[in-house]
Design an enzyme around this catalytic site. Structure first.
Site, PDB file in Angstrom:
ATOM      1  CB  ILE A   1      -0.929   0.010   1.226  1.00 19.35           C
ATOM      2  CG1 ILE A   1      -1.780  -1.263   1.259  1.00 19.35           C
ATOM      3  CG2 ILE A   1      -1.812   1.243   1.207  1.00 19.35           C
ATOM      4  CD1 ILE A   1      -2.525  -1.454   2.562  1.00 19.35           C
ATOM      5  CE  LYS A   2       0.645   5.222   4.629  1.00 12.46           C
ATOM      6  NZ  LYS A   2       0.240   6.554   5.044  1.00 12.46           N
TER       7      LYS A   2
ATOM      8  N   GLY B   1       5.360   3.567   5.004  1.00 12.38           N
ATOM      9  CA  GLY B   1       5.046   4.544   6.045  1.00 12.38           C
ATOM     10  C   GLY B   1       6.295   4.885   6.847  1.00 12.38           C
ATOM     11  CG  HIS B   2       6.345   8.572   8.839  1.00  8.21           C
ATOM     12  ND1 HIS B   2       7.120   9.480   8.159  1.00  8.21           N
ATOM     13  CD2 HIS B   2       5.073   8.989   8.709  1.00  8.21           C
ATOM     14  CE1 HIS B   2       6.327  10.409   7.648  1.00  8.21           C
ATOM     15  NE2 HIS B   2       5.086  10.118   7.951  1.00  8.21           N
TER      16      HIS B   2
ATOM     17  CG  LEU C   1       0.964   0.564   6.241  1.00  7.37           C
ATOM     18  CD1 LEU C   1       0.023   1.745   6.206  1.00  7.37           C
ATOM     19  CD2 LEU C   1       0.675  -0.321   7.446  1.00  7.37           C
TER      20      LEU C   1
ATOM     21  CE  LYS D   1       2.702  -0.185  12.028  1.00 10.50           C
ATOM     22  NZ  LYS D   1       2.260   1.115  12.566  1.00 10.50           N
TER      23      LYS D   1
ATOM     24  CG  ASP E   1       1.393  11.281  10.360  1.00 12.36           C
ATOM     25  OD1 ASP E   1       1.609  12.412   9.880  1.00 12.36           O
ATOM     26  OD2 ASP E   1       1.406  10.231   9.676  1.00 12.36           O
TER      27      ASP E   1
END
Ligand SMILES: *[C@@H]1O[C@H](CO)[C@@H](O)[C@H](O)[C@H]1NC(C)=O
Ligand SMILES: *[C@@H]1O[C@H](CO)[C@@H](O)[C@H](O)[C@H]1NC(C)=O
Ligand SMILES: *[C@@H]1O[C@H](CO)[C@@H](O)[C@H](O)[C@H]1NC(C)=O
Ligand SMILES: *[C@@H]1O[C@H](CO)[C@@H](O)[C@H](O)[C@H]1NC(C)=O
Ligand SMILES: *[C@@H]1O[C@H](CO)[C@@H](O)[C@H](O)[C@H]1NC(C)=O
Ligand SMILES: *[C@@H]1O[C@H](CO)[C@@H](O)[C@H](O)[C@H]1NC(C)=O
Ligand SMILES: *[C@@H]1O[C@H](CO)[C@@H](O)[C@H](O)[C@H]1NC(C)=O
Ligand SMILES: *[C@@H]1O[C@H](CO)[C@@H](O)[C@H](O)[C@H]1NC(C)=O
Ligand SMILES: *[C@@H]1O[C@H](CO)[C@@H](O)[C@H](O)[C@H]1NC(C)=O
Ligand SMILES: *[C@@H]1O[C@H](CO)[C@@H](O)[C@H](O)[C@H]1NC(C)=O
Ligand SMILES: *[C@@H]1O[C@H](CO)[C@@H](O)[C@H](O)[C@H]1NC(C)=O
Length: 691
Positions: free
Chosen positions: A524-525, A527-528, A532, A546, A649
């Protein structure tokens, strides 16, 4: 001596016997021709085995055909030369020039290295058949051959011929067979070929011919075999070819032809083989094309750029036995009708296309089936042998596409995907590939979404201020958000976390399986706090996983998060379903998949009932519900939690929505318990943004 004489008389007796038995064979009567044959015999180095001395050539020489004592045919096909003749084989056939009634010269598979003599065209004027296949002939085709107007068959294939096809060959009005295949002939197909009205077979394949296919070829209505394959022909397939109503074989493969298959080819009523592979042909196959081509047996369209749906009639062609459509962009579903053809067909190859939907019994007719690299879904038919199914979206079959690929393929077309038979995740695929398609709408959505977000943040601000004021009244600690209360340092690993409250413990194997080995398609992306991935558990439950690399992120951030989940009782957070902590360097947290995605995703959504796929706006009541939900979640973090948390965030992408558009806060490892004022100022800044 005696022996030899008796041998000769024996031979004479035999020849006499022969002449008696086959009375029509007259002995060779022309001295000139006799001399010519012997000249040929020595210049080619023919052996006594085939052409013995001292006997009548017409009766006893192999491959010599005579009529009324004159030579009309020479067939040295496959002969071997004498040892001497083998030393320097040459195209040396001067003797033929004196065989003035010669109708046929067949030297196929007999080495004649050299050029076809110019004088062939002036001297062999009765020639009907010239067969020089596989003779190692080189050089150019002499234009004088155009004078051999009685020629019916001209075979020059499998040689080293170069140069162009002389225009003069258009004068060979009686020509029925022309075969120049597998040479190195250049130039274009002469326009004069249109005059070859008696042509039934033309094969100029495997040369270096360029230019276009002369449309007038369509006038050669006796043509049964046309092979132009493996050249460098360009431009399009002329619609006039549709006039070739006797054509049985059409092979235009391995050229650079562009454009579509003209619907006029429906005129090819006798066609059995249509081979157009490896060109740059495009467009759909016309509905009109196939119904009249009832004789079709072999259709090979492999490696072109064809698109669109297949006409249903293709599947009901009564004689179809070999269908190769692989490596195109054909699409659509397989029709349902069971084919009740008695003929079982050899081969169906539709691999590397974009077919989708369920498999149908229609393919049962074929012995070998290749369906790989499409988007077929659903269950496979029973008893499917010799079928290649790789890289589809099929249930319970190995080597299939990823869920993401399949979902976005079906979603892009507004189709429902069966999700490998697992329960539906109704949310939009998070891979975002479907978003690419409609840039304008996305920009519009972005702008409007921004306005919506402003509204929501405004509401949040109001609620937030209300809450903090309330809290200040009830709580004497003074500082509403930031610093941690006494004694709440992050829990040391393995301690203080109540693992009963933080979901199941998954094995690495389960997670690998759920995410297709954490494939890019499921990402999905980044992340920091970790990457994900979309995933589907064995039970069919869609999840988000995650992956936290503890070497690059703050080591205990996942523990902070686990700790958080072990304590909260509120429902405004994306539920944690479980974890996998068995690896040293990578830890995994498993969350419930949020069907409506995050806020930035779902302010606008694609209405499944609207045909054009336009984006619908969320109604204001739902928006208000979302705003209040978000405020409740934040308020919980800041006021009710002990110790209080700051969500570092907070933005549209960390506000998730479940199937009822209830807010579930996500990105929770960005929640922090410590570090005080700097984060208070950050959240204030965030909330002030809309003003
Ligand atoms: C062909 O015939 C002519 C006489 O008619 C003769 O002079 C010539 O040598 C012959 N050529 C060959 C190759 O036999
Ligand atoms: C030509 O000669 C070959 C070899 O002797 C023979 O097999 C073939 O049938 C002959 N062809 C014709 C058309 O006479
Ligand atoms: C020439 O001879 C071969 C046999 O060696 C035969 O197959 C071929 O058909 C013959 N060519 C013609 C034009 O008859
Ligand atoms: C060509 O063939 C025709 C008939 O088949 C014949 O009458 C004529 O003489 C032939 N031409 C030559 C130059 O042999
Ligand atoms: C033979 O062909 C050449 C060139 O193609 C031409 O110039 C000549 O006139 C022709 N001769 C005959 C007898 O047809
Ligand atoms: C076909 O060949 C015949 C002789 O066999 C000839 O009379 C006729 O003109 C030719 N047809 C065409 C269209 O050239
Ligand atoms: C056309 O020619 C090519 C190359 O010569 C050959 O491989 C192919 O089989 C031929 N096509 C047909 C339909 O005979
Ligand atoms: C098929 O279409 C896709 C885009 O939809 C394109 O990227 C691909 O190159 C096409 N393939 C062929 C063989 O035309
Ligand atoms: C089907 O076509 C593809 C691509 O053209 C090829 O790689 C594959 O081997 C073919 N399948 C069969 C069974 O021949
Ligand atoms: C094919 O038949 C099945 C039932 O036999 C039906 O459910 C399905 O909708 C049909 N599909 C098409 C494309 O007609
Ligand atoms: C998923 O939803 C589609 C319609 O959106 C439906 O056709 C399909 O049967 C559903 N699949 C499952 C497994 O629930």
């Amino acid at each position: 001596m005696v022996d030899r004489r008796s041998l000769v008389s024996l031979a004479f007796l035999f020849s006499l016997l022969f002449q008696l038995t086959f009375e029509q064979i007259e002995p060779l009567s022309s001295r000139v021709e006799r001399a010519a044959l012997f000249d040929l015999r020595s210049s080619l180095g023919l052996r006594s085995k085939e052409w013995p001395r001292n006997v009548d050539p017409c009766s006893l020489w192999k491959g010599v055909t005579c009529e009324n004592g004159r030579v009309i045919g020479i067939n040295i096909s496959g002969f071997r030369r004498t040892r001497l003749g083998k030393l320097s084989p040459q195209f040396s056939v001067q003797g033929l020039a004196n065989l003035t009634l010669l109708q046929s010269f067949n030297a196929s598979n007999f080495l004649l290295p050299g050029r076809i003599p110019d004088w062939f065209g002036f001297q062999l004027s009765s020639l009907k058949v010239l067969d020089l296949r596989s003779c190692s002939v080189n050089g150019a085709i002499p234009p004088s051959l155009g004078n051999l107007t009685n020629l019916t068959s001209l075979y020059l294939s499998d040689n080293n011929l170069t140069g162009i096809i002389p225009n003069s060959l258009g004068q060979l009005l009686r020509l029925s067979v022309l075969n120049f295949s597998r040479n190195s002939i250049t130039g274009t197909i002469p326009a004069s070929f249109v005059s070859l009205g008696n042509l039934s077979s033309i094969d100029i394949s495997a040369n270096s011919l360029s230019g276009s296919i002369p449309p007038d070829i369509g006038a050669l209505t006796r043509l049964q075999y046309l092979n132009f394959s493996s050249n460098m022909l360009m431009s399009y397939i002329p619609s006039q070819l549709g006039n070739l109503s006797s054509l049985v074989d059409l092979d235009l493969s391995f050229n650079s032809l562009t454009g579509g298959v003209p619907p006029e080819l429906r005129g090819l009523r006798s066609l059995q083989r249509m081979i157009l592979r490896n060109n740059m042909l495009d467009g759909p196959l016309s509905e009109n094309l196939l119904p009249t081509l009832s004789q079709l047996q072999v259709v090979v369209l492999r490696q072109n750029n064809f698109t669109g749906d297949l006409p249903d009639v293709l599947w009901s062609l009564p004689r179809l036995s070999y269908l190769d459509l692989s490596d195109n962009n054909f699409t659509g579903i397989l029709p349902n009708s069971s084919s009740n053809h008695s003929v079982t067909a050899e081969m169906l190859n539709i691999s590397n296309n974009m077919f989708y939907g369920n498999l149908s019994r229609i393919i049962r007719r074929f012995n070998v089936i290749d369906l790989s690299s499409n988007y077929f879904e659903g269950k496979i038919l029973d008893s499917m042998l010799n079928v290649s199914l790789n890289t589809n979206c099929l249930q319970n079959v190995s080597n299939q596409r990823t869920t993401g690929e399949c979902q976005s393929f079906y979603a892009e077309r507004g189709l429902a995907f069966d999700n490998f038979g697992r329960p539906n995740s109704t949310g939009p695929p998070a891979t975002g590939s479907s978003r690419k398609s409609n840039r304008d709408k996305i920009i519009l959505a972005g702008v409007l979404g921004g306005v919506g977000l402003l509204f929501i943040l405004l509401l949040l601000l109001v609620l937030f201020l209300l809450c903090t004021r309330k809290r200040r009244n009830s709580n004497q600690r003074g500082n509403g958000v930031g610093p941690a209360p006494v004694g709440s340092s992050p829990p040391p690993p393995g301690m203080s976390i109540n693992f009963i409250n933080v979901g199941d413990s998954f094995t690495m194997q389960q997670l690998l399986q759920a995410t297709g080995d954490f494939s890019d398609a499921n990402l999905i992306k980044h992340g920091h706090s970790g990457d994900l991935f979309n995933g589907v558990l064995e039970s069919g439950v869609p999840v988000v996983i995650k992956r936290i690399d503890v070497r690059t992120t703050k080591k205990d951030s996942y523990l902070v998060e686990l700790d958080f989940f072990s304590k909260i009782s509120q429902t405004r957070f994306v539920p944690l379903l479980g974890h996998c902590l068995e690896n040293e360097n990578e830890k995994f947290l498993v969350y419930k998949h949020m069907p409506n995605g995050d806020l930035s995703n779902s302010l606008y959504y694609r209405n499944s009932t609207s045909e054009d796929g336009t984006l619908q706006s969320l109604d204001w009541i739902t928006r208000l519900k979302i705003a209040i939900g978000a405020a409740e979640a934040l308020s919980y973090l800041h006021n009710e939690c002990n110790p209080p948390f700051v969500h570092r965030d907070i933005q549209a992408s960390s506000i998730f929505l479940d199937d009822k558009y209830e807010v579930r806060l996500g990105s929770l490892s960005e929640v922090c318990t410590q570090e005080g004022d700097s984060h208070q100022s950050k959240i204030t800044r965030l909330l002030r943004l809309p003003q």
